[in-house]
Design a protein around this motif. Structure first.
Motif, PDB file in Angstrom:
ATOM      1  N   UNK A  65      57.547  49.813  16.636  1.00 26.92           N
ATOM      2  CA  UNK A  65      57.907  48.732  17.557  1.00 26.92           C
ATOM      3  C   UNK A  65      56.978  47.530  17.381  1.00 26.92           C
ATOM      4  N   UNK A  66      57.554  46.347  17.490  1.00 24.02           N
ATOM      5  CA  UNK A  66      56.734  45.128  17.575  1.00 24.02           C
ATOM      6  C   UNK A  66      57.310  44.256  18.675  1.00 24.02           C
ATOM      7  N   UNK A  67      56.465  43.380  19.197  1.00 25.96           N
ATOM      8  CA  UNK A  67      56.882  42.533  20.314  1.00 25.96           C
ATOM      9  C   UNK A  67      56.993  41.094  19.838  1.00 25.96           C
ATOM     10  N   UNK A  68      58.052  40.433  20.293  1.00 25.83           N
ATOM     11  CA  UNK A  68      58.202  39.003  20.039  1.00 25.83           C
ATOM     12  C   UNK A  68      57.740  38.232  21.257  1.00 25.83           C
ATOM     13  N   UNK A  69      58.552  37.278  21.682  1.00 20.59           N
ATOM     14  CA  UNK A  69      58.194  36.475  22.855  1.00 20.59           C
ATOM     15  C   UNK A  69      57.926  37.380  24.050  1.00 20.59           C
ATOM     16  N   UNK A  70      56.870  37.090  24.782  1.00 23.09           N
ATOM     17  CA  UNK A  70      56.471  37.940  25.898  1.00 23.09           C
ATOM     18  C   UNK A  70      56.097  37.067  27.097  1.00 23.09           C
ATOM     19  N   UNK A  71      56.585  37.459  28.282  1.00 16.75           N
ATOM     20  CA  UNK A  71      56.208  36.763  29.519  1.00 16.75           C
ATOM     21  C   UNK A  71      55.553  37.782  30.433  1.00 16.75           C
ATOM     22  N   UNK A  72      54.374  37.436  30.936  1.00 16.68           N
ATOM     23  CA  UNK A  72      53.630  38.354  31.806  1.00 16.68           C
ATOM     24  C   UNK A  72      53.583  37.756  33.206  1.00 16.68           C
ATOM     25  N   UNK A  73      54.217  38.442  34.154  1.00 21.19           N
ATOM     26  CA  UNK A  73      54.243  38.007  35.553  1.00 21.19           C
ATOM     27  C   UNK A  73      53.245  38.879  36.313  1.00 21.19           C
ATOM     28  N   UNK A  74      52.102  38.298  36.677  1.00 21.82           N
ATOM     29  CA  UNK A  74      50.997  39.072  37.249  1.00 21.82           C
ATOM     30  C   UNK A  74      50.848  38.749  38.724  1.00 21.82           C
ATOM     31  N   UNK A  75      50.777  39.797  39.549  1.00 18.34           N
ATOM     32  CA  UNK A  75      50.611  39.634  40.995  1.00 18.34           C
ATOM     33  C   UNK A  75      49.552  40.622  41.461  1.00 18.34           C
ATOM     34  N   UNK A  76      48.312  40.169  41.528  1.00 15.23           N
ATOM     35  CA  UNK A  76      47.222  41.056  41.925  1.00 15.23           C
ATOM     36  C   UNK A  76      47.078  42.198  40.936  1.00 15.23           C
ATOM     37  N   UNK A  77      47.200  43.429  41.426  1.00 13.62           N
ATOM     38  CA  UNK A  77      46.983  44.604  40.567  1.00 13.62           C
ATOM     39  C   UNK A  77      48.272  45.120  39.941  1.00 13.62           C
ATOM     40  N   UNK A  78      49.313  44.295  39.949  1.00 18.61           N
ATOM     41  CA  UNK A  78      50.610  44.704  39.413  1.00 18.61           C
ATOM     42  C   UNK A  78      51.104  43.620  38.450  1.00 18.61           C
ATOM     43  N   UNK A  79      51.699  44.040  37.353  1.00 18.04           N
ATOM     44  CA  UNK A  79      52.246  43.051  36.414  1.00 18.04           C
ATOM     45  C   UNK A  79      53.573  43.535  35.858  1.00 18.04           C
ATOM     46  N   UNK A  80      54.496  42.593  35.754  1.00 15.66           N
ATOM     47  CA  UNK A  80      55.771  42.853  35.085  1.00 15.66           C
ATOM     48  C   UNK A  80      55.748  42.115  33.756  1.00 15.66           C
ATOM     49  N   UNK A  81      55.933  42.864  32.680  1.00 11.35           N
ATOM     50  CA  UNK A  81      55.972  42.265  31.349  1.00 11.35           C
ATOM     51  C   UNK A  81      57.424  42.245  30.880  1.00 11.35           C
ATOM     52  N   UNK A  82      57.897  41.058  30.509  1.00  6.77           N
ATOM     53  CA  UNK A  82      59.222  40.902  29.910  1.00  6.77           C
ATOM     54  C   UNK A  82      58.968  40.638  28.438  1.00  6.77           C
ATOM     55  N   UNK A  83      59.558  41.426  27.579  1.00  7.35           N
ATOM     56  CA  UNK A  83      59.183  41.308  26.173  1.00  7.35           C
ATOM     57  C   UNK A  83      60.345  41.584  25.247  1.00  7.35           C
TER      58      UNK A  83
END
Lengths: 129, 129
Positions: A65-83
């Motif tokens: 697996x490899x990752x292209x464009x990535x968006x990291x939505x960080x809220x305190x101790x939790x993060x949602x990664x869209x990749x």
């Protein structure tokens, strides 16, 4: 500098390619879940490790697996990664998409270390099933 | 019985429709983030409330969200909700999609109550921007 989650995900991708699943499991929470395929979920490190072994076998032990464009939505101790996640393998007839928009949820523990809690490489495509 | 997160999201949708943003803020964590639109993030209840007021104004105070098919991926005290989100409004020329595949991350606190930490109604579409 890249976000530390980007570095962690890169290390996970390398561990998957090298089939080093013990190292890989260090990056998951104890209660983590992995969407193995639509409708099938592995719960906890034991099941997740077994699932990765099965996935490696399915892809003739050649998946990377490899990752292209990535968006990291960080809220305190939790993060949602869209990749954008690209899978390559020797297997040419996979019934699953090799080009995905993944959703990964990470949690930061009290020592400031991030671990994956929800690993869903299928992203929102699951709601089309 | 529906998952309790489904009930909570329904209550949030009603609060948005009624523009009862104080009630709505009860369902967010203190450090929550809202993706207002691609590239714009509101952080914390103060900013999120202001953003919802601006969104209501943008939609001529007539916006009503409803959820279609929903998948809840739960891992201990963390959950990722994938949801078909439909927005209706009197405004007929919105520049944003009214039919979305949303991603919501919820956290369960020590009292067993769920709160939204990451509210991203745009889902993985953000990585296309």
């Amino acid at each position: 500098m890249d976000h530390e989650l980007k570095e962690i995900i890169k290390k996970c991708d390398i561990a998957i390619k090298q089939e080093d699943f013990d190292t890989l499991m260090n990056y998951y929470t104890d209660e983590a879940i992995l969407v193995v395929k639509p409708g099938m979920i592995a719960r906890g490190k034991g099941e997740i490790k077994k699932a990765f072994i099965a996935i490696a076998n399915y892809f003739n032990n050649s998946v990377a697996p490899t990752q292209g464009e990535m968006i990291i939505l960080e809220a305190g101790d939790t993060a949602l990664v869209l990749s954008k996640t690209l899978l390559t393998s020797d297997k040419k007839d996979s019934e699953y998409s090799m080009d995905r928009k993944a959703t990964y949820v990470f949690k930061k523990n009290s020592q400031g270390q991030w671990h994956c809690a929800i690993d869903n490489s299928y992203g929102t495509e699951l709601i089309n099933q």
